[in-house]
Design a protein around this motif. Structure first.
Motif, PDB file in Angstrom:
ATOM      1  N   ASN A  80      38.243  42.984  34.928  1.00 27.14           N
ATOM      2  CA  ASN A  80      38.033  42.035  36.029  1.00 27.14           C
ATOM      3  C   ASN A  80      39.205  41.065  36.151  1.00 27.14           C
ATOM      4  N   VAL A  81      39.715  40.587  35.020  1.00 23.77           N
ATOM      5  CA  VAL A  81      40.879  39.689  35.054  1.00 23.77           C
ATOM      6  C   VAL A  81      42.090  40.427  35.608  1.00 23.77           C
ATOM      7  N   ALA A  82      42.301  41.682  35.190  1.00 24.32           N
ATOM      8  CA  ALA A  82      43.426  42.461  35.708  1.00 24.32           C
ATOM      9  C   ALA A  82      43.285  42.697  37.210  1.00 24.32           C
ATOM     10  N   VAL A  84      41.706  40.749  39.387  1.00 26.26           N
ATOM     11  CA  VAL A  84      41.990  39.480  40.067  1.00 26.26           C
ATOM     12  C   VAL A  84      43.493  39.226  40.093  1.00 26.26           C
ATOM     13  N   ALA A  85      44.180  39.500  38.988  1.00 20.66           N
ATOM     14  CA  ALA A  85      45.638  39.310  38.950  1.00 20.66           C
ATOM     15  C   ALA A  85      46.331  40.210  39.970  1.00 20.66           C
ATOM     16  N   ALA A  86      45.876  41.452  40.100  1.00 22.49           N
ATOM     17  CA  ALA A  86      46.477  42.363  41.072  1.00 22.49           C
ATOM     18  C   ALA A  86      46.235  41.879  42.499  1.00 22.49           C
ATOM     19  N   VAL A  88      45.647  38.729  43.486  1.00 28.95           N
ATOM     20  CA  VAL A  88      46.449  37.520  43.698  1.00 28.95           C
ATOM     21  C   VAL A  88      47.913  37.908  43.915  1.00 28.95           C
ATOM     22  N   GLY A  89      48.439  38.819  43.103  1.00 28.42           N
ATOM     23  CA  GLY A  89      49.813  39.287  43.282  1.00 28.42           C
ATOM     24  C   GLY A  89      50.016  39.940  44.630  1.00 28.42           C
ATOM     25  N   SER A  90      49.030  40.700  45.077  1.00 32.79           N
ATOM     26  CA  SER A  90      49.113  41.341  46.384  1.00 32.79           C
ATOM     27  C   SER A  90      49.130  40.310  47.512  1.00 32.79           C
ATOM     28  N   TRP A 103      52.275  45.103  43.431  1.00 28.59           N
ATOM     29  CA  TRP A 103      50.923  44.543  43.303  1.00 28.59           C
ATOM     30  C   TRP A 103      49.996  45.123  44.360  1.00 28.59           C
ATOM     31  N   CYS A 107      46.624  47.414  43.727  1.00 27.45           N
ATOM     32  CA  CYS A 107      45.321  47.193  44.356  1.00 27.45           C
ATOM     33  C   CYS A 107      44.800  48.457  45.036  1.00 27.45           C
TER      34      CYS A 107
END
Length: 125
Positions: A80-82, A84-86, A88-90, A103, A107
């Protein structure tokens, strides 16, 4: 659990270490590859002969139901953290005008795998 299955984790660390070393040598980063290989071998050795602690049994995959539940919860949190990071990066890539950066690709690939896996698991349930 069969004896052979308990060696799978160690074998994967060995394969990762050898692959990383070979690619590092190929790309003229032999010292970095040697460090990665050494660290991988330490992990492989700890998993192979590390004893019967709950932690090692869970990492090896031969834990009881409680260990399996801990591994499942841990995997869910990390994934889930990964995700969310993807995302946000996108969003940041889109804001900077990069419409198909790494990113965004992460996604798209992650979303596609999630959908296919969800449908397969749902069909089996």
């Amino acid at each position: 659990m069969t004896h052979a299955r308990s060696w799978i984790g160690s074998g994967l660390f060995v394969v990762f270490g050898v692959t990383t070393l070979a690619l590092s040598v190929l790309w003229n980063h032999a010292a970095d590859g040697a460090w990665a290989f050494s660290i991988s071998m330490v992990f492989a050795l700890v998993l192979a002969v590390g004893g019967r602690s709950d932690f090692l049994r869970t990492v090896r995959g031969d834990a009881d139901e409680r260990g399996a539940q801990v591994a499942l919860i841990t995997s869910n949190i990390v994934l889930n953290v990964a995700a969310v990071a993807a995302v946000v990066g996108s969003v940041i890539e889109q804001a900077h005008g990069v419409h198909m950066g790494p990113w965004t690709e992460a996604c798209v690939i992650g979303g596609a795998f999630y959908l296919v896996t969800f449908l397969l698991v749902r069909a089996r349930a």
